[in-house]
Write a protein that holds these residues in place. Structure first.
Motif, PDB file in Angstrom:
ATOM      1  N   UNK A 212      63.278 -30.794  15.381  1.00  0.00           N
ATOM      2  CA  UNK A 212      64.561 -31.335  14.910  1.00  0.00           C
ATOM      3  C   UNK A 212      64.715 -32.815  15.240  1.00  0.00           C
ATOM      4  N   UNK A 213      64.078 -33.266  16.308  1.00  0.00           N
ATOM      5  CA  UNK A 213      64.195 -34.679  16.669  1.00  0.00           C
ATOM      6  C   UNK A 213      63.535 -35.599  15.649  1.00  0.00           C
ATOM      7  N   UNK A 214      62.646 -35.062  14.827  1.00  0.00           N
ATOM      8  CA  UNK A 214      61.958 -35.878  13.814  1.00  0.00           C
ATOM      9  C   UNK A 214      62.727 -35.963  12.500  1.00  0.00           C
ATOM     10  N   UNK A 215      63.857 -35.277  12.384  1.00  0.00           N
ATOM     11  CA  UNK A 215      64.657 -35.345  11.169  1.00  0.00           C
ATOM     12  C   UNK A 215      65.637 -36.505  11.306  1.00  0.00           C
ATOM     13  N   UNK A 216      65.603 -37.498  10.427  1.00  0.00           N
ATOM     14  CA  UNK A 216      66.484 -38.672  10.568  1.00  0.00           C
ATOM     15  C   UNK A 216      67.955 -38.298  10.457  1.00  0.00           C
ATOM     16  N   UNK A 217      68.784 -38.950  11.268  1.00  0.00           N
ATOM     17  CA  UNK A 217      70.222 -38.717  11.209  1.00  0.00           C
ATOM     18  C   UNK A 217      70.827 -39.198   9.893  1.00  0.00           C
ATOM     19  N   UNK A 218      70.140 -40.148   9.231  1.00  0.00           N
ATOM     20  CA  UNK A 218      70.674 -40.666   7.968  1.00  0.00           C
ATOM     21  C   UNK A 218      70.790 -39.584   6.902  1.00  0.00           C
ATOM     22  N   UNK A 219      69.890 -38.597   6.961  1.00  0.00           N
ATOM     23  CA  UNK A 219      69.956 -37.515   5.980  1.00  0.00           C
ATOM     24  C   UNK A 219      71.227 -36.685   6.156  1.00  0.00           C
ATOM     25  N   UNK A 220      71.594 -36.424   7.405  1.00  0.00           N
ATOM     26  CA  UNK A 220      72.825 -35.670   7.649  1.00  0.00           C
ATOM     27  C   UNK A 220      74.053 -36.488   7.258  1.00  0.00           C
ATOM     28  N   UNK A 221      74.002 -37.805   7.511  1.00  0.00           N
ATOM     29  CA  UNK A 221      75.124 -38.656   7.128  1.00  0.00           C
ATOM     30  C   UNK A 221      75.281 -38.702   5.613  1.00  0.00           C
ATOM     31  N   UNK A 222      74.156 -38.764   4.907  1.00  0.00           N
ATOM     32  CA  UNK A 222      74.224 -38.771   3.450  1.00  0.00           C
ATOM     33  C   UNK A 222      74.741 -37.440   2.915  1.00  0.00           C
ATOM     34  N   UNK A 225      78.471 -37.317   3.421  1.00  0.00           N
ATOM     35  CA  UNK A 225      79.171 -38.135   2.427  1.00  0.00           C
ATOM     36  C   UNK A 225      79.240 -37.438   1.081  1.00  0.00           C
ATOM     37  N   UNK A 226      78.239 -36.617   0.774  1.00  0.00           N
ATOM     38  CA  UNK A 226      78.251 -35.867  -0.479  1.00  0.00           C
ATOM     39  C   UNK A 226      79.133 -34.628  -0.419  1.00  0.00           C
ATOM     40  N   UNK A 227      79.743 -34.382   0.744  1.00  0.00           N
ATOM     41  CA  UNK A 227      80.665 -33.259   0.866  1.00  0.00           C
ATOM     42  C   UNK A 227      80.034 -31.980   1.379  1.00  0.00           C
ATOM     43  N   UNK A 228      78.816 -32.035   1.930  1.00  0.00           N
ATOM     44  CA  UNK A 228      78.157 -30.832   2.429  1.00  0.00           C
ATOM     45  C   UNK A 228      78.749 -30.436   3.782  1.00  0.00           C
ATOM     46  N   UNK A 229      79.035 -29.151   3.934  1.00  0.00           N
ATOM     47  CA  UNK A 229      79.528 -28.669   5.216  1.00  0.00           C
ATOM     48  C   UNK A 229      78.359 -28.393   6.153  1.00  0.00           C
ATOM     49  N   UNK A 230      78.650 -27.856   7.342  1.00  0.00           N
ATOM     50  CA  UNK A 230      77.608 -27.655   8.352  1.00  0.00           C
ATOM     51  C   UNK A 230      76.537 -26.679   7.865  1.00  0.00           C
ATOM     52  N   UNK A 231      76.955 -25.572   7.235  1.00  0.00           N
ATOM     53  CA  UNK A 231      75.979 -24.603   6.739  1.00  0.00           C
ATOM     54  C   UNK A 231      75.116 -25.190   5.631  1.00  0.00           C
ATOM     55  N   UNK A 232      75.724 -25.946   4.721  1.00  0.00           N
ATOM     56  CA  UNK A 232      74.957 -26.562   3.635  1.00  0.00           C
ATOM     57  C   UNK A 232      73.985 -27.607   4.175  1.00  0.00           C
ATOM     58  N   UNK A 233      74.395 -28.352   5.198  1.00  0.00           N
ATOM     59  CA  UNK A 233      73.476 -29.316   5.810  1.00  0.00           C
ATOM     60  C   UNK A 233      72.279 -28.599   6.434  1.00  0.00           C
ATOM     61  N   UNK A 234      72.556 -27.466   7.088  1.00  0.00           N
ATOM     62  CA  UNK A 234      71.441 -26.718   7.681  1.00  0.00           C
ATOM     63  C   UNK A 234      70.505 -26.180   6.605  1.00  0.00           C
ATOM     64  N   UNK A 235      71.066 -25.563   5.556  1.00  0.00           N
ATOM     65  CA  UNK A 235      70.244 -24.911   4.548  1.00  0.00           C
ATOM     66  C   UNK A 235      69.531 -25.903   3.635  1.00  0.00           C
ATOM     67  N   UNK A 237      69.030 -29.373   4.404  1.00  0.00           N
ATOM     68  CA  UNK A 237      68.340 -30.477   5.097  1.00  0.00           C
ATOM     69  C   UNK A 237      67.472 -29.949   6.234  1.00  0.00           C
ATOM     70  N   UNK A 238      68.106 -29.251   7.174  1.00  0.00           N
ATOM     71  CA  UNK A 238      67.385 -28.857   8.392  1.00  0.00           C
ATOM     72  C   UNK A 238      66.270 -27.866   8.103  1.00  0.00           C
ATOM     73  N   UNK A 239      66.597 -26.781   7.437  1.00  0.00           N
ATOM     74  CA  UNK A 239      65.614 -25.716   7.250  1.00  0.00           C
ATOM     75  C   UNK A 239      64.408 -26.152   6.420  1.00  0.00           C
ATOM     76  N   UNK A 240      64.579 -26.858   5.282  1.00  0.00           N
ATOM     77  CA  UNK A 240      63.382 -27.285   4.529  1.00  0.00           C
ATOM     78  C   UNK A 240      62.505 -28.267   5.299  1.00  0.00           C
TER      79      UNK A 240
END
Length: 332
Positions: A212-222, A225-235, A237-240
């Motif tokens: 998880x430390x290798x995933x840039x924070x900019x992706x979560x910020x983007x 901004x697109x309106x993704x909630x915590x679950x959508x960010x995980x599914x 961004x994080x999981x793929x």
């Protein structure tokens, strides 16, 4: 016509009157350099090759040799074991224990790694937000991983003891009757699976948290901004992006869980009967657990377990190759 002659420098001679050595041609020097590099490479590889031969190739050969002979204790000492071919494999595959041990192995392995991965991933995501005391809590979660397995197994056996176990004491406080966790055929396998899940969570937590430390924070910020909630960010961004790390974590967990013996042996010795016996426990019992060692069936079961691990490894490599091919096909 006037002919002029240039003075010729006298040949330089080495001390003693001998002519100086002639330098070898460039091609010969190149061949010598390549040969020297090859010998240096072999010298560096020699310790690794010796390690692989001594600790991998020879034990595997010895295991195969044990499985095709009838090695009793007397034959093992005298070295006159009778060659039996594939008779040991036939006896193991037709044994009443094989089907139950195979089922227990698959159930024990897949339930353990699925729960370990799910809980480890949840904890890794939880600890990704470096809140106060997160380092201390992560260190506490590593305690099961650092303890010797014999200590962990003994602790779980004490906790789940039928008469004076702490788990039954807690159940009685809530008005629930005692459960014979380790001697009841309905609960023995569940008990050892629970203990193994507890032991494997720290490994998954450490590996997945590092990924998880290798995933840039900019992706979560983007994504936010697109309106993704915590679950959508995980599914999304994080999981793929964690898929390569997840694949190697699951493979290592699979190989480790297939060969678990100590925890099961300490808690239930594979019983009652064969209810919690896996292939690894069966192999250990045949070789060392009965007081009358029978090395050939033990080696045979061990070889079947090795084949299972190799099959899962080949499946992993095939999936990785397909994933790389899909990624290359997506690139313009």
């Amino acid at each position: 016509m006037r002919v002029t002659t240039e003075p010729v420098a006298p040949a330089v001679r080495a001390p003693g009157g001998e002519p100086p050595p002639v330098a070898p041609p460039p091609r010969q020097r190149l061949h010598r350099r390549i040969r020297s590099t090859q010998w240096a490479g072999l010298a560096f590889l020699a310790p690794l090759l010796a390690y692989l031969l001594i600790f991998y190739a020879f034990p595997l050969y010895r295991n195969l040799e044990l499985s095709v002979h009838d090695y009793t204790v007397r034959a093992f000492v005298l070295g006159n074991a009778e060659f039996t071919g594939f008779a040991n494999y036939r006896d193991v595959l037709t044994s009443d224990t094989f089907g139950l041990a195979l089922r227990n192995t698959l159930l024990f392995t897949f339930v353990s790694i699925a729960a370990q991965y799910a809980i480890g991933l949840a904890l890794a995501v939880f600890f990704r937000a470096n809140f106060r005391l997160s380092g201390v809590l992560r260190a506490m979660f590593l305690v099961p991983w650092l303890l010797p397995l014999i200590v962990s197994g003994s602790t779980w056996a004490w906790m789940l003891a039928g008469d004076n176990g702490i788990v039954n004491a807690a159940l009685e406080a809530f008005g629930i009757g005692q459960i014979n966790w380790l001697t009841d055929p309905d609960w023995a396998l569940t008990s050892v699976i629970t203990a193994n899940i507890w032991l494997g969570i720290p490994f998954n937590l450490v590996i997945l948290h590092a990924g998880l430390q290798n995933i840039p924070d900019e992706l979560y910020e983007a994504a936010a901004l697109d309106g993704a909630n915590a679950w959508q960010q995980f599914w999304r961004v994080t999981f793929p992006l964690l898929r390569p790390v997840s694949a190697i974590t699951l493979l290592l967990g699979l190989v480790y869980t297939l060969k678990v013996v100590d925890v099961i042996w300490i808690m239930t010795t594979g019983g009652p009967g064969n209810v919690s016996t896996t292939l690894a426990v069966w192999s250990y019992r045949e070789a060392f657990g009965t007081g009358q060692p029978d090395f050939s069936p033990a080696a045979t079961v061990g070889n079947l377990l090795i084949l299972m691990a190799l099959a899962f490894g080949f499946v992993y490599l095939q999936l990785q190759r397909r994933q790389h091919a899909d990624q290359e096909g997506e690139q313009p």
